[in-house]
Each structure stands twice: as C-alpha cells, then as structure tokens.
Design a protein around this motif. Structure first.
Motif, PDB file in Angstrom:
ATOM      1  N   LYS A 102       0.823  -1.111   0.064  1.00 43.56           N
ATOM      2  CA  LYS A 102       0.078   0.102   0.058  1.00 43.56           C
ATOM      3  C   LYS A 102       0.840   1.176   0.133  1.00 43.56           C
ATOM      4  N   LYS A 103       1.960   1.264   0.909  1.00 49.37           N
ATOM      5  CA  LYS A 103       2.782   2.318   0.796  1.00 49.37           C
ATOM      6  C   LYS A 103       3.598   2.648  -0.476  1.00 49.37           C
ATOM      7  N   GLU A 104       3.942   1.320  -1.312  1.00 48.00           N
ATOM      8  CA  GLU A 104       4.766   1.599  -2.616  1.00 48.00           C
ATOM      9  C   GLU A 104       3.662   2.092  -3.493  1.00 48.00           C
ATOM     10  N   THR A 105       2.445   1.929  -3.342  1.00 47.53           N
ATOM     11  CA  THR A 105       1.501   2.430  -4.497  1.00 47.53           C
ATOM     12  C   THR A 105       1.434   3.996  -4.493  1.00 47.53           C
ATOM     13  N   LEU A 106       1.864   4.500  -3.159  1.00 43.89           N
ATOM     14  CA  LEU A 106       1.722   6.069  -3.176  1.00 43.89           C
ATOM     15  C   LEU A 106       3.158   6.606  -3.394  1.00 43.89           C
ATOM     16  N   TYR A 107       4.153   5.682  -3.986  1.00 44.39           N
ATOM     17  CA  TYR A 107       5.547   6.331  -4.357  1.00 44.39           C
ATOM     18  C   TYR A 107       5.300   7.114  -5.776  1.00 44.39           C
ATOM     19  N   PHE A 108       6.074   8.390  -5.690  1.00 45.57           N
ATOM     20  CA  PHE A 108       5.886   9.181  -6.732  1.00 45.57           C
ATOM     21  C   PHE A 108       6.347   8.349  -8.138  1.00 45.57           C
ATOM     22  N   GLN A 109       7.252   7.247  -8.113  1.00 40.80           N
ATOM     23  CA  GLN A 109       7.710   7.003  -9.358  1.00 40.80           C
ATOM     24  C   GLN A 109       6.430   5.971  -9.810  1.00 40.80           C
ATOM     25  N   ASN A 110       5.769   5.566  -8.891  1.00 36.87           N
ATOM     26  CA  ASN A 110       4.608   4.663  -9.475  1.00 36.87           C
ATOM     27  C   ASN A 110       3.852   5.563  -9.971  1.00 36.87           C
ATOM     28  N   LEU A 111       3.563   6.760  -9.519  1.00 37.35           N
ATOM     29  CA  LEU A 111       2.630   7.776  -9.968  1.00 37.35           C
ATOM     30  C   LEU A 111       2.920   7.882 -11.538  1.00 37.35           C
ATOM     31  N   MET A 112       4.200   8.522 -11.431  1.00 36.23           N
ATOM     32  CA  MET A 112       4.736   8.949 -12.764  1.00 36.23           C
ATOM     33  C   MET A 112       4.764   7.793 -13.711  1.00 36.23           C
ATOM     34  N   CYS A 113       5.037   6.292 -13.507  1.00 31.70           N
ATOM     35  CA  CYS A 113       5.066   5.328 -14.368  1.00 31.70           C
ATOM     36  C   CYS A 113       3.470   5.211 -14.957  1.00 31.70           C
ATOM     37  N   ASP A 114       2.642   5.403 -14.139  1.00 35.71           N
ATOM     38  CA  ASP A 114       1.028   5.234 -14.772  1.00 35.71           C
ATOM     39  C   ASP A 114       1.108   6.336 -15.421  1.00 35.71           C
ATOM     40  N   TRP A 115       1.228   7.517 -15.411  1.00 36.40           N
ATOM     41  CA  TRP A 115       1.382   8.716 -16.166  1.00 36.40           C
ATOM     42  C   TRP A 115       1.887   8.547 -17.477  1.00 36.40           C
ATOM     43  N   LEU A 116       3.115   7.968 -17.358  1.00 37.54           N
ATOM     44  CA  LEU A 116       4.137   7.540 -18.626  1.00 37.54           C
ATOM     45  C   LEU A 116       3.243   6.516 -19.647  1.00 37.54           C
ATOM     46  N   ASN A 117       2.517   5.727 -18.892  1.00 38.71           N
ATOM     47  CA  ASN A 117       1.728   4.694 -19.738  1.00 38.71           C
ATOM     48  C   ASN A 117       0.670   5.231 -20.539  1.00 38.71           C
ATOM     49  N   ILE A 118      -0.049   6.343 -19.980  1.00 43.98           N
ATOM     50  CA  ILE A 118      -0.901   6.916 -20.898  1.00 43.98           C
ATOM     51  C   ILE A 118      -0.081   7.715 -21.798  1.00 43.98           C
ATOM     52  N   LYS A 119       1.006   8.415 -21.580  1.00 41.05           N
ATOM     53  CA  LYS A 119       1.467   9.328 -22.592  1.00 41.05           C
ATOM     54  C   LYS A 119       2.316   8.403 -23.742  1.00 41.05           C
ATOM     55  N   VAL A 120       2.674   7.287 -23.628  1.00 44.94           N
ATOM     56  CA  VAL A 120       3.203   6.355 -24.454  1.00 44.94           C
ATOM     57  C   VAL A 120       2.329   6.254 -25.641  1.00 44.94           C
ATOM     58  N   LYS A 121       1.011   6.307 -25.471  1.00 41.26           N
ATOM     59  CA  LYS A 121      -0.030   6.043 -26.581  1.00 41.26           C
ATOM     60  C   LYS A 121      -0.281   7.587 -27.325  1.00 41.26           C
ATOM     61  N   VAL A 126      10.142   9.373 -30.274  1.00 37.19           N
ATOM     62  CA  VAL A 126      11.114  10.142 -30.059  1.00 37.19           C
ATOM     63  C   VAL A 126      10.854  11.230 -28.865  1.00 37.19           C
ATOM     64  N   THR A 127       9.665  11.899 -28.844  1.00 39.97           N
ATOM     65  CA  THR A 127       9.284  12.586 -27.817  1.00 39.97           C
ATOM     66  C   THR A 127       9.221  11.757 -26.495  1.00 39.97           C
ATOM     67  N   TYR A 128       8.607  10.788 -26.691  1.00 34.40           N
ATOM     68  CA  TYR A 128       8.332   9.985 -25.302  1.00 34.40           C
ATOM     69  C   TYR A 128       9.756   9.688 -24.685  1.00 34.40           C
ATOM     70  N   ASN A 129      10.567   9.054 -25.699  1.00 34.59           N
ATOM     71  CA  ASN A 129      11.938   8.567 -25.035  1.00 34.59           C
ATOM     72  C   ASN A 129      12.564   9.631 -24.365  1.00 34.59           C
ATOM     73  N   LYS A 130      12.484  10.843 -25.063  1.00 30.15           N
ATOM     74  CA  LYS A 130      13.283  12.022 -24.382  1.00 30.15           C
ATOM     75  C   LYS A 130      12.638  12.502 -23.163  1.00 30.15           C
ATOM     76  N   ALA A 131      11.373  12.209 -23.043  1.00 31.83           N
ATOM     77  CA  ALA A 131      10.888  12.762 -21.845  1.00 31.83           C
ATOM     78  C   ALA A 131      11.022  11.650 -20.747  1.00 31.83           C
ATOM     79  N   GLU A 132      10.869  10.561 -21.120  1.00 29.53           N
ATOM     80  CA  GLU A 132      11.081   9.242 -20.222  1.00 29.53           C
ATOM     81  C   GLU A 132      12.789   9.578 -19.633  1.00 29.53           C
TER      82      GLU A 132
END
Length: 395
Positions: A102-121, A126-132
């Motif tokens: 439960k604690k790990e689900t609140l980590y910023f890296q997990n939130l950012m990972c979820d957001w990046l999963n939206i942005k990859v689509k 090139v834009t995605y790779n540079k941002a990541e």
C-alpha cells in the motif's frame, strides 16, 4: 462448507482451466501446502495450509487466479515455508507485506509510471523517449521513493530552482515542471489528490535571460499592450502586437509579404527561404490577428512587404526597428521581440502540458531524428484552437 475429497496432484495451467464449479466449494492440492479453491460462483483463489504457533492447522490466502498465476502462487508458498522455518508469524508477515504494498502504491515513481503509460499512446516515440530519459535522470532519483502526497510545493520549487542554478538547464526544467504538473493533474482527476502543488510554479522560477530572449511576466502584458496600441507610427504598433499574437521569429515578420497571407482561410504561409528551419510553415491566424492585418493594409503604402523600409518600398524595415520601438516604450533590457516566443511557449506549456507536440508545431521548431523522417503532421486544426486561445488570453 468444502467438499472433503481434495485431489492430490501437481497442478498445471491446463488442469486449472478444466476446474469448474460444483454445488459446493472445493479445493485442489498442488503440493507443499498450496491449494486452489474453486468457489460455487466460479471464482478461483489460492490458499496455503500450515501449522500455526499453537500447532493447529490454519489457512492463509495468497490471491485470486488468474491475477496470481500458478508460478506466482508457488513462489509465495515457498516464501511462507521459509518464513515458518524461521519461526515467523505468517499473519503478521502478510499484514506487513500488505502495508508495504500500500505504501509503495503512493511512491512518486509509480504515479509517474502510470502517467507515462498514458503518454506512450499519445506521444511520438522520440518525444516519449526524451521525456522518459529526462524524468528518470532528474525526477526519480530525487523523489521516486517518496509519497507523492507528502512532497510539498516548497520542495518542488527548491528542487527545480536548484537544477536551474546548478546545472543551467532552464529549458529542460520547463519541460520537467510541465511533466510533473500534468502527472499531478492526472492524479487529481483520479481522485488521488485534491490539489496540484506545481500549479503556477513557472512564474516564480528563474527566467532564462540572454540578449534576445528577455521577456516580461505575463501579468505585465496589459500595460505593454496599452503602450503598444498607442505606439507611433501605428504600423509599428501593429507589428509589435502581431509579434505577440503570432510569436514568429522577428526576421520572419520583417520579410513577410502580403502574398503569404490568405485572410479568407486565416493562414500565414511562411516560405521555406524565410524560416530558420528552411521548411515551409503555416500559421493559423486568430480573429484579432486578421483585424490587425486588415488595418495595416489600409494604412501602409503600396508594397509587397507588410513593413517596407523607410525611404524604400522594395526592402523590409531594419532588423532593429521592432526592438528600438520596444526600448522607446520603456522595455529596454526587459522585453525583446524574440522574447515573445519564449513568453508564449512558457504560458502554453503551463496551461497545456499535454499538447507538447502542438505547441512545438506552433513555434515552428524542427523535429529531429526518426520523428523528422516519419512524422509530417502539422497539427493545423489543433493549432487553430491553440492560437485563438492565446489571442483571447492575451487580450
């Protein structure tokens, strides 16, 4: 109640697929204390059987199938057997793991990972790779293991200001701020947070000021517009206002010809030879820009150029004309004609961080690498909306 005739056989994915519900819940034994329960409602879940500290048989759940695969269930059962060998309490261990998960689900890296999963689509490769790459280089090492709710606006501000002053990466910081702001916005709309700690931050971070990028704060725009609209000669005032609304490179407006403008289609087509990228670029014209162009046409002498030079109709104005007039209006060292591009970019990236490619197209920035080869999109319809929004916002 369970049926008592528990099968004793190693399970497989093929066998699991054949297990169907009966009139009562029943278990199948995989071995080494691992069982799968087949409920009457056709749900399947794993259990581990063990002897507790009192020497009595007890059960502890592992999870549902197929979310927890056979391999994962066997791995968890192995962990439980090792914990029992060490004398650990499985119930307490499971509570600890649950709290940790439960604690790990609140980590910023997990939130950012979820957001990046939206942005990859949504973004190009090139834009995605540079941002990541930028995110994992700067943001994750600093905040990845932190609870994103607990990271204060002050911490974010000091972090970004530190990147600016210690590394001098002002442009990259602007993009990083936009990424974090969009990420928190996504969390807000998911009901995970109530407010965005990044909102409005860019206006307080350091500005990148060099000789041709000086620009005022957006809050100072009303006073600047008022002075520009009283500027003499009126044609130069119109030019400066077009510089704000269309934010071209100054040389592009200097060399602009009437033949490049189609007021019916609301388009300014800049020929490749007049652009920095040496590529044709079309600029959607807002209602305000069209009105200014009509007024300019009425007051200017007959010339191919929108802004013919003094004493000649066959050459454009001097490259210092717009800057000199800004200085006369009291903005020497504060606002450069080229700075309007940076001002527009800053505001639009702050307001529309999810439209990075559209903003880049508005600014006529050249695409690089594979993106330049395969992505020929001009985002014209989206830019029409954005350019009109900017004109309305400025006014």
């Amino acid at each position: 109640m369970f049926q008592k005739n528990i099968q004793k056989r190693p399970l497989s994915e093929k066998i699991l697929a054949t297990l169907h519900p009966k009139d009562r819940d029943y278990r199948e034994h995989d071995g080494n204390g691992l069982y799968i329960v087949i409920a009457q409602n056709n749900t399947k879940f794993w259990q581990f059987r063990y002897k507790n500290a009192d020497g009595k048989w007890a059960w502890i759940g592992i999870g549902t199938y197929p979310q927890i695969s056979l391999l994962m269930a066997r791995h968890k059962a192995h962990e439980y057997r090792e914990a029992l060998a060490k004398g650990e309490d499985l119930k307490a261990l499971k509570r600890l793991h649950k709290q940790q998960n439960k604690k790990e689900t609140l980590y910023f890296q997990n939130l950012m990972c979820d957001w990046l999963n939206i942005k990859v689509k949504q973004w190009g490769e090139v834009t995605y790779n540079k941002a990541e790459k930028s995110i994992y280089k700067h943001l994750i090492p600093a905040f990845g293991g932190r609870d994103y709710v607990d990271i204060s606006a002050k911490e974010w501000f000091e972090f970004f200001q530190g990147l600016q002053r210690n590394l001098g990466i002002h442009t990259q910081v602007e993009k990083l701020v936009a990424y974090v702001r969009s990420c928190y916005d996504w969390a807000k709309f998911q009901g995970k947070i109530n407010s965005n700690p990044i909102d409005g931050m860019m206006k307080y971070l350091d500005r990148r000021h060099n000789n041709n990028m000086r620009f005022i704060e957006i809050e100072e725009m009303p006073v600047l517009l008022e002075r520009i609209r009283t500027c003499k000669p009126r044609a130069i005032g119109i030019g400066l206002e077009l510089m704000i609304l269309l934010f071209p490179r100054p040389s592009e407006l200097r060399f602009a010809r009437w033949e490049h403008f189609d007021l019916q289609k609301a388009l300014w087509t800049k020929p490749a030879e007049t652009t920095k990228t040496r590529q044709l670029h079309q600029v959607p014209l807002s209602h305000q820009a069209i009105q200014l162009l009509k007024e300019l046409k009425e007051i200017q002498p007959e010339s191919d150029y929108l802004f013919p030079g003094r004493g000649t109709l066959h050459q454009p104005i001097s490259n210092m004309t717009f800057n000199t007039n800004l200085n006369k209006l009291g903005y020497e060292g504060r606002q450069h004609p080229h700075g309007f591009r940076h001002l527009a970019s800053t505001v639009m990236n702050e307001m529309f961080s999810h439209k990075g490619q559209v903003i880049e197209a508005c600014l006529a920035h050249k695409k690089k690498g594979v993106k330049a080869i395969y992505d020929k999109a001009q985002h014209l319809d989206e830019r029409r909306v954005l350019m009109q929004w900017w004109a309305d916002f400025v006014n």
